[in-house]
Scaffold this active site. Structure first.
Site, PDB file in Angstrom:
ATOM      1  CG  ASP A  19       0.285  26.596  14.550  1.00  0.00           C
ATOM      2  OD1 ASP A  19       1.300  27.289  14.346  1.00  0.00           O
ATOM      3  OD2 ASP A  19       0.304  25.502  15.139  1.00  0.00           O
ATOM      4  CE  LYS A  22       0.780  33.691  15.549  1.00  0.00           C
ATOM      5  NZ  LYS A  22       0.154  32.371  15.634  1.00  0.00           N
ATOM      6  N   GLY A  46       6.141  29.160  13.928  1.00  0.00           N
ATOM      7  CA  GLY A  46       6.294  28.798  12.520  1.00  0.00           C
ATOM      8  C   GLY A  46       5.216  29.547  11.767  1.00  0.00           C
ATOM      9  CG  HIS A  47       4.645  33.195  12.158  1.00  0.00           C
ATOM     10  ND1 HIS A  47       4.841  34.424  12.719  1.00  0.00           N
ATOM     11  CD2 HIS A  47       4.229  32.384  13.177  1.00  0.00           C
ATOM     12  CE1 HIS A  47       4.556  34.367  14.011  1.00  0.00           C
ATOM     13  NE2 HIS A  47       4.190  33.141  14.308  1.00  0.00           N
ATOM     14  CD  GLN A 229       5.062  31.440  20.486  1.00  0.00           C
ATOM     15  OE1 GLN A 229       5.416  32.512  20.934  1.00  0.00           O
ATOM     16  NE2 GLN A 229       5.778  30.798  19.592  1.00  0.00           N
TER      17      GLN A 229
HETATM   18  P1  GDP Z   1       0.783  31.102  12.141  1.00  0.00           P
HETATM   19  O1  GDP Z   1       1.722  30.385  13.036  1.00  0.00           O
HETATM   20  O2  GDP Z   1      -0.331  31.758  12.888  1.00  0.00           O
HETATM   21  O3  GDP Z   1       1.457  32.055  11.198  1.00  0.00           O
HETATM   22  O4  GDP Z   1       0.079  29.968  11.239  1.00  0.00           O
HETATM   23  P2  GDP Z   1       0.821  28.731  10.510  1.00  0.00           P
HETATM   24  O5  GDP Z   1       1.557  29.242   9.345  1.00  0.00           O
HETATM   25  O6  GDP Z   1       1.568  27.905  11.486  1.00  0.00           O
HETATM   26  O7  GDP Z   1      -0.436  27.848  10.091  1.00  0.00           O
HETATM   27  C1  GDP Z   1      -1.470  28.354   9.318  1.00  0.00           C
HETATM   28  C2  GDP Z   1      -1.599  27.515   8.045  1.00  0.00           C
HETATM   29  O8  GDP Z   1      -2.809  27.828   7.405  1.00  0.00           O
HETATM   30  C3  GDP Z   1      -0.519  27.801   7.023  1.00  0.00           C
HETATM   31  O9  GDP Z   1      -0.229  26.626   6.336  1.00  0.00           O
HETATM   32  C4  GDP Z   1      -1.161  28.825   6.094  1.00  0.00           C
HETATM   33  O10 GDP Z   1      -0.612  28.819   4.794  1.00  0.00           O
HETATM   34  C5  GDP Z   1      -2.584  28.334   6.081  1.00  0.00           C
HETATM   35  N1  GDP Z   1      -3.622  29.366   5.891  1.00  0.00           N
HETATM   36  C6  GDP Z   1      -3.682  30.636   6.376  1.00  0.00           C
HETATM   37  N2  GDP Z   1      -4.854  31.198   6.063  1.00  0.00           N
HETATM   38  C7  GDP Z   1      -5.565  30.272   5.373  1.00  0.00           C
HETATM   39  C8  GDP Z   1      -6.887  30.254   4.810  1.00  0.00           C
HETATM   40  O11 GDP Z   1      -7.665  31.214   4.891  1.00  0.00           O
HETATM   41  N3  GDP Z   1      -7.258  29.092   4.179  1.00  0.00           N
HETATM   42  C9  GDP Z   1      -6.433  28.002   4.086  1.00  0.00           C
HETATM   43  N4  GDP Z   1      -6.893  26.923   3.477  1.00  0.00           N
HETATM   44  N5  GDP Z   1      -5.208  28.000   4.601  1.00  0.00           N
HETATM   45  C10 GDP Z   1      -4.779  29.114   5.258  1.00  0.00           C
HETATM   46  P1  IMO Z   2       3.002  30.079  16.163  1.00  0.00           P
HETATM   47  O1  IMO Z   2       3.652  31.427  16.310  1.00  0.00           O
HETATM   48  C1  IMO Z   2       1.307  26.549  18.056  1.00  0.00           C
HETATM   49  C2  IMO Z   2       3.050  25.318  21.877  1.00  0.00           C
HETATM   50  C3  IMO Z   2       3.771  23.986  21.881  1.00  0.00           C
HETATM   51  C4  IMO Z   2       3.467  23.544  23.310  1.00  0.00           C
HETATM   52  C5  IMO Z   2       3.552  24.851  24.083  1.00  0.00           C
HETATM   53  C6  IMO Z   2       4.895  25.094  24.750  1.00  0.00           C
HETATM   54  O2  IMO Z   2       3.429  29.330  14.958  1.00  0.00           O
HETATM   55  O3  IMO Z   2       1.531  30.206  16.294  1.00  0.00           O
HETATM   56  P2  IMO Z   2       7.279  25.818  23.815  1.00  0.00           P
HETATM   57  O4  IMO Z   2       8.194  25.127  22.843  1.00  0.00           O
HETATM   58  O5  IMO Z   2       6.869  27.180  23.390  1.00  0.00           O
HETATM   59  O6  IMO Z   2       7.797  25.796  25.211  1.00  0.00           O
HETATM   60  O7  IMO Z   2       5.959  24.893  23.821  1.00  0.00           O
HETATM   61  O8  IMO Z   2       3.302  25.889  23.147  1.00  0.00           O
HETATM   62  N1  IMO Z   2       3.513  26.285  20.858  1.00  0.00           N
HETATM   63  C7  IMO Z   2       2.851  26.567  19.730  1.00  0.00           C
HETATM   64  N2  IMO Z   2       1.731  26.027  19.223  1.00  0.00           N
HETATM   65  N3  IMO Z   2       1.918  27.570  17.416  1.00  0.00           N
HETATM   66  C8  IMO Z   2       3.032  28.132  17.939  1.00  0.00           C
HETATM   67  O9  IMO Z   2       3.592  29.226  17.395  1.00  0.00           O
HETATM   68  C9  IMO Z   2       3.571  27.609  19.117  1.00  0.00           C
HETATM   69  N4  IMO Z   2       4.649  27.905  19.868  1.00  0.00           N
HETATM   70  C10 IMO Z   2       4.592  27.103  20.940  1.00  0.00           C
HETATM   71  O10 IMO Z   2       3.227  23.094  20.949  1.00  0.00           O
HETATM   72  O11 IMO Z   2       2.149  23.088  23.409  1.00  0.00           O
HETATM   73 MG    MG Z   3       2.544  28.478  13.303  1.00  0.00          MG
END
Ligand code: GDP
Ligand code: IMO
Ligand code: MG
Length: 430
Positions: A19, A22, A46-47, A229
Site C-alpha cells: 500500500d 504503487k 489493491g492498487h 504487496q
Molecule cells: P498500492 O497498493 O501500493 O497501490 O497503494 P494503495 O492504493 O493500496 O494505497 C495508497 C493510497 O494512497 C491510495 O489511496 C492512493 O490514492 C493514495 N496516495 C498515493 N500517493 C499519494 C500521495 O502522494 N499523497 C496522498 N495523500 N495520497 C496518495
Molecule cells: P498491495 O499490492 C498490504 C498482507 C495481508 C496480511 C498478509 C498475508 O495493495 O500493496 P494474504 O492475503 O496475502 O495471504 O495476506 O499480507 N497483504 C497486504 N498488505 N497491501 C497488499 O497489497 C497486501 N497483500 C497482502 O494484510 O497481513
Molecule cells: Mg494496496
C-alpha cells in the site's frame, strides 16, 4: 544478430508492507510504457489510481489498463480468482475502460473456492496468532502450486481437462474440509460447472506472457513490471510468517513472468514518507498514539481490498536499507509527503537497539531477535502548509527538502519521485 536488450525493463516494487502507492506510480510510468506486466500475488492487492477525479481500485489487472492500447499482461507467478478478475473486467468496461489488451499466462494458478474457504479456516485455527490475511485464498493456492496439485489457467480454459483435474483435487479438499476442519463438504460438480463458464469467458485472454515479454524486450519496447504487496511481505525476505505467499521483491519478476535478470536494469522502490501495515506482525516504529491516529485519518489509511484500518508509524530506514539491498533499488519514490504536514517534529528510525545495548543496522532475520529491538530515532524538523498544489520539487518548503535529503542518506538510495497527493499530477519528479 545483436545479443542482449538495448532498452532493459523497469521494475516497480513496494518496499514496506504494501500500500505504498504503487498503483499511482505505475499509472504515471505507464504513460511512457509499451507494456505493463504483473508477476506475483493475486487479488489480495489493491492498487489505487486517481485520474481526473475518477478513482480506480485495481486488484489483479495491471495499473496500466487506463491507457487504451497498452498491453497489460499477467504472468505465471500470479494467482487468479476467475470470478474476481471477471468482475474487475466488467467493472472497468462499464466505466468505459477497454480490457481487450489484457493477457493472462496459461501457467498462472487458479484460486478455487476451497482455497478461499481454507484461508478463512486456517486463520481461525491459528487462534490469537493469525496472520491477518485478506482471506482471498492466496496462501492455500500457492500451497497447492508448491504441492503440485494446483489447477492452472490452461486447465480452466480447457473444460475436459479442467473437469477431470478439478474433480480429483476437489474430492481431496473435501476430505480435508470435513475430516480436519469439521465443516461441510463443497458441491464439487456445481463448482466445476460454474468455473467452466468463467473459463469460457477468460479463454480469449490466454497467451504466453514469457514469450510476449521477451519479444517486447527484443523489440526495444519500454517494458514496465508492476509489483504487488511489498518487500517486508515477501515470503523469504519479509517478516515471516506474517507475510504473503509470493515474492514481491524484484527477483520475483523473473520467475513470475518468465524473463531473465538481464532484461532488467532499473528498479524503483515505492515507499510512503512514513510506514503503514495492515494485518498482524511486527512493526517496530508503530505509533499507538494520537500522532498515529492523525496519520491514519489524514492519510485515509484504510485497506483498499479489505477496508481494514492500517497500522501507522514513523519512517523506518532499517527496513528501507534492507529493501535497497534485496531489490537492488536504483531509485525511490516517496509518496504521501503531504500527509506529514502539520504533524510537528518528525522522526526517522535509523537503527535498532537491542536490550543488551548493541545496535543493529540491518534488518534481523528472526522475529525473536526483532522482538528484542527498540527503534533508534533521529528527530528532524517538521513542515507545515498544504503541499498538494506543488508542481516542482523546488517549490517544496525547505524542511520538506531536508526531510527527503535525510531519507536519501539514511536509506542509501536516491529519491527520484515525491508524492504530494493521490492524483497523477501530484508527483514531483527529480
Ligand atoms: P498500492 O497498493 O501500493 O497501490 O497503494 P494503495 O492504493 O493500496 O494505497 C495508497 C493510497 O494512497 C491510495 O489511496 C492512493 O490514492 C493514495 N496516495 C498515493 N500517493 C499519494 C500521495 O502522494 N499523497 C496522498 N495523500 N495520497 C496518495
Ligand atoms: P498491495 O499490492 C498490504 C498482507 C495481508 C496480511 C498478509 C498475508 O495493495 O500493496 P494474504 O492475503 O496475502 O495471504 O495476506 O499480507 N497483504 C497486504 N498488505 N497491501 C497488499 O497489497 C497486501 N497483500 C497482502 O494484510 O497481513
Ligand atoms: Mg494496496
Amino acid at each position: 544478430m545483436k545479443w542482449g536488450f538495448q532498452m532493459p525493463a523497469k521494475v516497480v516494487v513496494g518496499v514496506q508492507w504494501g500500500d505504498e502507492g504503487k498503483g499511482k506510480i505505475i499509472d504515471i510510468l505507464a504513460s511512457r510504457a509499451d507494456v505493463v506486466i504483473r508477476s506475483q500475488g493475486g487479488n489480495n492487492a489493491g492498487h489505487t489510481v486517481e485520474n481526473n477525479g475518477e478513482v480506480y481500485k485495481l486488484h489483479l489487472i495491471p495499473s496500466g489498463i487506463l491507457y487504451k492500447g497498452t498491453p497489460c499482461l499477467i504472468g505465471c507467478g500470479v494467482v487468479i480468482d476467475p470470478k474476481g478478475i471477471l468482475q474487475e473486467i466488467d467493472g472497468l468496461v462499464a466505466r468505459g475502460i477497454d480490457c481487450e489488451n489484457l493477457r493472462i499466462d496459461p501457467r498462472a494458478h487458479v484460486i478455487m473456492p476451497w482455497h478461499i474457504e481454507l484461508d478463512g479456516l486456517s486463520e481461525k485455527m491459528r487462534g490469537g496468532s493469525e496472520i491477518g490475511t485478506t482471506r482471498r485464498g492466496i496462501g492455500p493456492c500457492y500451497m497447492d502450486k508448491a504441492e503440485r496439485c494446483g489447477l492452472r489457467m490452461y486447465d480452466l480454459v480447457n473444460p475436459d481437462v479442467f473437469e477431470e483435474k478439478a474433480k480429483s483435487v476437489g474430492e481431496m479438499k473435501n476430505k480435508l474440509l470435513t475430516a480436519i476442519y469439521g465443516v461441510e463438504a463443497l458441491d464439487i460438480d456445481t463448482i466445476i460447472k460454474e468455473y467452466i463458464e468463467y473459463g469460457k469467458r477468460l479463454s480469449k485472454y490466454i497467451a504466453d506472457v514469457s514469450v510476449l515479454a521477451y519479444e517486447a524486450c527484443k523489440q526495444n519496447k519500454n517494458v514496465l513490471f508492476e509489483g504487488a504487496q511489498g518487500t517486508l511481505l515477501d515470503i523469504d525476505m519479509g517478516t515471516y510468517p506474517f507475510v504473503t505467499s509470493s515474492h514481491p521483491v524484484s527477483g520475483g519478476v523473473c520467475t513470475g513472468c518468465g524473463i531473465g535478470p538481464t532484461a532488467i536494469d532499473e528498479v524503483i522502490g515505492v515507499a510512503k514518507a512514513y510506514t503503514t501495515r495492515v494485518g498482524k506482525g511486527p512493526f517496530p516504529t508503530e505509533l499507538d498514539d494520537e500522532i498515529g491516529e492523525t496519520i491514519r485519518t489524514r492519510g485515509n489509511e484504510f485497506g483498499t481490498t479489505t477496508g481494514r484500518p492500517r497500522r501507522t508509524g514513523w519512517f523506518d530506514a532499517v527496513i528501507l536499507r534492507h529493501a535497497v539491498r534485496v531489490n537492488g533499488l536504483t531509485g525511490l519514490a516517496i509518496n504521501k509527503l503531504d500527509t506529514l504536514s502539520d504533524i510537528g517534529e518528525l522522526r526517522i528510525c535509523v537503527a535498532y537497539k537491542k536490550q543488551d545495548g548493541s545496535v543493529l543496522k540491518d534488518y534481523p532475520a528472526s522475529l525473536e531477535e526483532l522482538a528484542l529491538c527498540e527503534p533508534v530515532y533521529e528527530e528532524i524538523a517538521g513542515f507545515t502548509g498544504d503541499l498538494s498544489g506543488c508542481k516542482k520539487f523546488d517549490e517544496l518548503p525547505q524542511a520538506c527538502k531536508d526531510y527527503i535529503k535525510r531519507l536519501e542518506e539514511v536509506c542509501e538510495c536516491p529519491v527520484t519521485m515525491v508524492g504530494v497527493g493521490p492524483a497523477r499530477t501530484q508527483n514531483l519528479e527529480r
